[in-house]
Scaffold this motif. Sequence first.
Motif, short mmCIF file in Angstrom:
data_model
loop_
_atom_site.label_atom_id
_atom_site.label_comp_id
_atom_site.label_asym_id
_atom_site.label_seq_id
_atom_site.Cartn_x
_atom_site.Cartn_y
_atom_site.Cartn_z
N LYS A 1 -1.31 -2.01 -90.48
CA LYS A 1 -0.12 -2.25 -91.42
C LYS A 1 0.12 -3.87 -90.73
CE LYS A 1 3.32 -0.63 -93.79
NZ LYS A 1 3.88 0.84 -93.57
N PHE B 1 -3.59 -1.92 -94.52
CA PHE B 1 -2.85 -1.20 -95.31
C PHE B 1 -2.93 -1.63 -96.80
CE2 PHE B 1 0.17 2.15 -93.37
CZ PHE B 1 -0.33 2.32 -92.14
N SER B 2 -2.67 -2.78 -96.92
CA SER B 2 -2.72 -3.40 -98.22
C SER B 2 -3.69 -3.09 -99.11
CB SER B 2 -2.34 -4.91 -98.25
OG SER B 2 -3.68 -5.40 -97.41
N GLU C 1 -3.08 0.82 -100.18
CA GLU C 1 -1.68 1.39 -100.67
C GLU C 1 -1.71 1.48 -102.16
OE1 GLU C 1 1.25 -1.45 -99.57
OE2 GLU C 1 0.40 -2.98 -100.79
N ASN C 2 -1.23 2.26 -102.67
CA ASN C 2 -1.11 2.68 -104.02
C ASN C 2 -2.20 3.71 -104.57
OD1 ASN C 2 1.09 0.89 -104.50
ND2 ASN C 2 -0.36 -0.70 -104.72
N MET D 1 2.38 3.29 -89.08
CA MET D 1 2.50 4.13 -90.24
C MET D 1 4.38 4.34 -89.97
SD MET D 1 1.19 7.88 -90.81
CE MET D 1 1.97 9.21 -91.85
N GLU E 1 7.33 6.62 -95.07
CA GLU E 1 7.30 6.31 -96.49
C GLU E 1 5.80 6.78 -96.84
OE1 GLU E 1 10.25 4.38 -98.60
OE2 GLU E 1 10.83 6.01 -97.63
N ASP E 2 4.93 6.37 -95.81
CA ASP E 2 3.74 6.58 -96.27
C ASP E 2 3.01 7.98 -96.47
OD1 ASP E 2 3.25 3.72 -95.87
OD2 ASP E 2 3.11 4.02 -93.71
#
Lengths: 329, 329
Positions: free
Chosen positions: B67, B102-103, B106-107, B130, B133-134
Amino acid sequence: MVSIKDVAKEAGVAISTVSKVLNNYPNVSEDTKLRVMEVVKRLGFVPNTVAATLSSKNSGRVALLIKLNVETQAIDEIDMQYISGAISKARELQLDVITIFFSMVENMTLDEMTRYFVSQSIKGIIIYGMSKEDKVLRQLIENDTFKTVVIDVPYIGATTSCVSVNQAKAQYDVAKKTIKENNCRKVLYIAGTRDGYVTDARLEGIKQLKEELGLQVLIRNGNFSELQARNITLKYGKNKDCVVCASDLMAIGAMKALIDMDIFRPVCGFDGIVLMGYVGKQMNTVRQNFAAISSRAVEEMQKLLDGEEGIRVTMPHELVRLKYEEIIR
Amino acid sequence: MVSIKDVAKEAGVAISTVSKVLNNYPNVSEDTKLRVMEVVKRLGFVPNTVAATLSSKNSGRVALLIKLNVETQAIDEIDMQYISGAISKARELQLDVITIFFSMVENMTLDEMTRYFVSQSIKGIIIYGMSKEDKVLRQLIENDTFKTVVIDVPYIGATTSCVSVNQAKAQYDVAKKTIKENNCRKVLYIAGTRDGYVTDARLEGIKQLKEELGLQVLIRNGNFSELQARNITLKYGKNKDCVVCASDLMAIGAMKALIDMDIFRPVCGFDGIVLMGYVGKQMNTVRQNFAAISSRAVEEMQKLLDGEEGIRVTMPHELVRLKYEEIIR
DNA sequence: TTGTAAGCGTTATCAA
DNA sequence: TTGATAACGCTTACAA
C-alpha cells in the motif's frame, strides 16, 4: 481456472483464433472478434502471462535494475519513486516487470549476468544509478542481447535509449539562481562521485556558469554523502560566498555544517527530495519528477521491444524551494 | 541459450534425469548426479524459471502487495525497506517475486483479483499495510486460493501467517519510558487510522499503561498524517504533559507544532524512520527493522508453500532516540 | 478468415 | 535408478 481452451470451446472457434483476437491480429472478422470478446468477458478470462512469455519471442519481462545506495538511506525516496513510476506504467502497457538490485548481480561476468536474465525471460532492462565503474553493465548495454534503457547515462544505441533531465542545464540553472540572488563570487561546489555520469554532466553546468560569470570555483567530491559534504563545508565553507551541491542530501549536510559553524551561506541542492523540507532552512534545488522519468523509461522500453531504435529523452526539470509547510500532508 | 536439453545430451542422460538432479529428487545415483552437475557448471546452464513455473504446480511466484501511502511520502522509507528485504531473501530462496501496489488491484472483486493473480502464476501473496477496510483482501486471505503472509495484521490460518512486532508491547514500552522520564500524568495520544489493525494494537498498549499508571489520556485519531497530528497538537498540546504518537511522522508533526507554539512537551513516535534524525529535537521511538520483518515474511511464505500451517511470528523491536549525528553517512 | 499443429523449457507420471 | 512422454497455456507458422 478458465483457460484459452475454455474460451475457444465456448465461442466455438479454434484456440489460435482466440489468441489472435486477444493480441489484435489483423485478419479476424469483426464477427468472431465480438463473439470471442463476449465469451472472454463472460467467463472472466485473463490470459496466463507466464505461458505467453514462454511461448512468444516478442513478449517478455523487463527488469528494473536498481542501485540501492546503502550509504545514503534518504535515497530510498528516489528509488521508491522510480519503482512505483515504472510499475504503474508497466501495468498500463501490460508489461511484466520485476525488480532487481545491483547487489544481486554484482560480481557476475557478462555471461553469467546474461544467463541470469535470460533464464528469467527478461527481454529488457531499465538501469537506474549506473556508474562508470559498472563495466559489465556497460558491456551488457552494448551487447544487444537485451533492450536497455538507462537513466541519467548519456548513451544511446540501436537497442538502448536514455532518459534523463538535462543535468548540465539544471545544475547551471539552480546555481545561477542562487548565485545571482546572493551576489556571490567565490563558490564551493560539492560534486558527486568521481565515476558518476551525472557528476560529469553537472560539473559541465558549473563550469559553463563559471566562465559566464567569471566565478572563482572550488570543486570537491562529496560522493553524494551527507557526511562528506558536511566535512567539506566545515573545511572550506567559511571563505566562500555560497555552497552549490550536486545533491540535496549533500546540501543538507552542508547547511547543517554552516549552522553549526554559526555562519550563513546560501546553499543549493539537486533532486528535490522531501527531506529538504525538514531541514529548517529553505534552499533552492532542482526538482526531478522521478516517477515520471521512470514511467517514461518504461514507455521507451516498450518502443525498443517493438523494434524501434534507441533515442535520447530529455525530461523537464524545475527550480523549487521546498518548505515544510508545503510538504507536510 | 543452453537449455536442459543440451545438458541432457552432453551428459548422456534423459531430460527428466537432469530435472531430477536439479530439483534434488531422491532416487538419483550419486554418479549421474555428479556427471550432470559437472555439465551444468561447464555449460553455465541456468534453468528457465518461466518454464518451470508454467510446468510445475509447486513452484510459482509470490507477489508483494504494497500500500503506497501517497498521503505521507516519508513512508517511502518503510516500503523500500520492505521491498528490499523481501527481494533479497527471495533471491536466496530462489523465489520469484513481483511487486504490486494496492492501487493496481483496488476496486477488483474477489474473483477478478483471484484471476489477476492466477494469470500471473502467483501462488503466494505478502500483504503490507492492509487495513480493516480492505474487505476483498480479507476474503482473499480466508479463501485459501493463495498462501498469504500478512504484515501487522493479527490473523493466522491454515494458509496464512502473520509477521509483526508486538505492537501493544512496543507502544507500551516507548510511552512508559517517555512518561517516566518526564514525570507526566496528562497524556495526549495521537492514534493512527480508525480502521487500522496496528492502531488497535497500539491503543491496547496505551490503555494498559493508562490503567497501570493511572494516567489521564486524551485520544485523537491522527490518521498517520503529519499535518493532522500537527493540528491536534496545536489544539490540545498545551494542556498536556506529553504527546505520544502512533507513528514517527505524526511525532514530527506534533514536535514541530510544539516548537511553533513555543512550548516544550516530550513527544515520542513509532517506527524509527531516518527522518526523525532531521527534526532537531530528539524523541524516543520504537525501531522496527522493516527489512528483517519482510525478509522473515518471505521465509514464512516459503514454509506455507511447502505445505506448512500458518503461524504467528513476533519480531523484536527496540527503543531508540535518533540523533542526526548518528544517522548521517 | 479460420483451424491444425508444432513449439517454448520445464515438471511429473509411468514404464522400463 | 533411469527414460519416454504427456502436460502446462499460450503463440505462431502453415495449411485449409
